[in-house]
Design an enzyme around this catalytic site. Structure first.
Site, PDB file in Angstrom:
ATOM      1  N   PHE A 108     -52.668  11.848  15.962  1.00  0.00           N
ATOM      2  CA  PHE A 108     -51.704  10.806  15.602  1.00  0.00           C
ATOM      3  C   PHE A 108     -50.387  11.485  15.290  1.00  0.00           C
ATOM      4  CE2 PHE A 108     -49.252   8.056  12.886  1.00  0.00           C
ATOM      5  CZ  PHE A 108     -49.282   6.868  13.601  1.00  0.00           C
TER       6      PHE A 108
ATOM      7  N   LYS B 158     -42.204  12.494   5.975  1.00  0.00           N
ATOM      8  CA  LYS B 158     -42.850  11.827   4.844  1.00  0.00           C
ATOM      9  C   LYS B 158     -42.400  12.370   3.490  1.00  0.00           C
ATOM     10  CE  LYS B 158     -46.746   9.966   7.421  1.00  0.00           C
ATOM     11  NZ  LYS B 158     -46.156   8.633   7.604  1.00  0.00           N
TER      12      LYS B 158
ATOM     13  N   ASP C  73     -47.524  19.956  13.571  1.00  0.00           N
ATOM     14  CA  ASP C  73     -47.110  18.685  12.976  1.00  0.00           C
ATOM     15  C   ASP C  73     -47.668  18.632  11.559  1.00  0.00           C
ATOM     16  OD1 ASP C  73     -46.867  16.091  12.066  1.00  0.00           O
ATOM     17  OD2 ASP C  73     -47.442  15.150  13.945  1.00  0.00           O
TER      18      ASP C  73
END
Length: 401
Positions: free
Chosen positions: A141, A255, A226
């Site tokens: 994801f 984030k 990531d």
């Protein structure tokens, strides 16, 4: 209209149904706790998918944002501003890198990393035009843009959004042999999550990341990590890659970098990699804006202390020990994760991940399900041990153990 039911009905009537949130409407939050519109309190064990590593309303971050709000919030990159250089310098130092390319969302940062790897492949490695390939892992994801879903294996993410962007090879996560076989002379990068969050907090086999690092060096391929969910303290280290002593060629961050206040993301790498860009080839109106830089600078300062990493490591050890005891009951079939991050597989006889999440909500605890039978636990790193134990008690009560 101030009741939970009325507010949810309004949202359902006027917003696209791209999410299936739990039926709770939050009005205020502080630290690891949130309060709904009717005054009920909930322990947050999701932390905005790690965007809220430092808790809701963190005083240091709020003050940094407030001070910047009174000065200047946006110049665009058409002009310099006085927070930009320091942000890039300190984030590069935190990562042990040299250069930063700031964006806003995690998906933007992943898209930027894809463009970076391709341009590096053409300009530096010498891959023929339009031939660059990037190896990715199944069950990944990385976001929801058209290019990113082109290399997703999740049918819900992909269905009805084609045609898809070419240039990606998908191999099973954790399978080094498959990765080696997928590489050709036109491979420019391997893009991986050090821990796959959306897939259920999947931790790769021991030694996998180090082997990927060795393989990418051997083949002159960029290793792009990531760390949008796994990075910035979540696993007990600044970066999840550190658990295997690995330093990738490129970090993709987001984030928690914005402290749960503003969206901030970045690609961080060496001058040899990010130096391939020339003015006009990439950018973002809001990327690296003064407000984002001010908040992110405070985040970086907090991480430099090591306090939050240490806290995640200590409480994470306690979390996994307690969850491990549940795994012996049959009601929990598996527990995975690192630091203050866990994927908990629920025995199918005891409910789906969604059903368990709803039962926990009724007991004042908020988590999120993943892929049917799994719940994810990722509290703010500032959570107190007593609060964490109380949350685990609610899980035991829901599972009747």
């Amino acid at each position: 209209m101030t009741t939970t039911e009325d507010l949810i009905a309004t949202a359902d009537a006027h917003s696209a149904h791209t999410y299936h949130p739990l039926p709770v409407v939050i009005a205020t939050a502080d630290g690891a706790w949130m309060t709904d519109v009717e005054g009920r309190r909930y322990l947050d064990l999701l932390a905005g998918y790690s965007a809220l590593n430092f808790g809701h309303g963190n005083r240091r971050l709020v003050e940094a944002a407030r001070a910047q709000l009174e000065r200047v919030t946006l110049t665009s990159r058409a002009f310099h501003h006085d927070r930009f250089g320091a942000f890039c310098e300190r984030l590069a130092e935190l990562c042990g890198m040299e250069m930063v390319l700031p964006m806003n969302t995690g998906a933007e940062a992943v898209e930027t990393a894809v463009k970076t790897a391709r341009k590096w492949g053409y300009r530096v490695k010498g891959v023929p035009a339009e031939m660059a390939k990037i190896v990715v892992a199944g069950n990944n994801f990385h976001g929801r843009t058209t290019t990113i879903i082109s290399f997703s294996t999740d049918p819900e993410a992909r269905a009805d959004f084609g045609p898809y962007t070419p240039g990606f090879e998908i191999v099973p996560y954790g399978d080094l042999t498959a990765m080696r076989s997928a590489m050709t002379e036109n491979t420019v990068a391997v893009l991986l999550e050090p821990i796959q969050g959306e897939a259920g907090v999947l931790v790769p086999p021991a030694g996998y990341l180090a082997a990927v690092r060795e393989l990418t060096r051997e083949r002159n391929v960029l290793f792009v990590a990531d760390e949008i969910q796994s990075g910035l303290g979540r696993t007990g280290r600044t970066f999840a890659c550190e658990h295997e002593g690995v330093v990738p060629d490129v970090y993709v961050l987001g984030k928690a970098l914005g402290g749960g206040i503003v969206p901030v993301s970045a690609v961080v790498s060496s001058r040899d990699v990010l130096g391939v860009f020339r003015p006009g080839e990439h950018g973002s109106t809001f990327g690296g804006n003064p407000l984002a830089c001010a908040v992110a600078l405070e985040v970086i300062a907090m991480l430099r202390s090591g306090e939050y990493q240490a806290r995640a490591a200590e409480l994470g050890e306690h979390l996994h020990r307690e969850l491990g005891l549940l795994a012996g009951t049959g009601r929990v079939t598996a527990v995975r994760g690192r630091g203050l991050w866990a994927g908990v597989d629920i025995g199918r006889a005891f409910g789906t991940g969604r059903e368990i999440s709803e039962k926990l909500m009724d007991r004042g605890v908020l988590v999120k399900d993943a892929h049917g039978s799994t719940i994810r636990i990722a509290p703010p790193l500032v959570i107190g041990k007593e609060d964490l134990d109380w949350g685990l008690d609610q899980l035991r009560a829901v599972l009747n153990v």
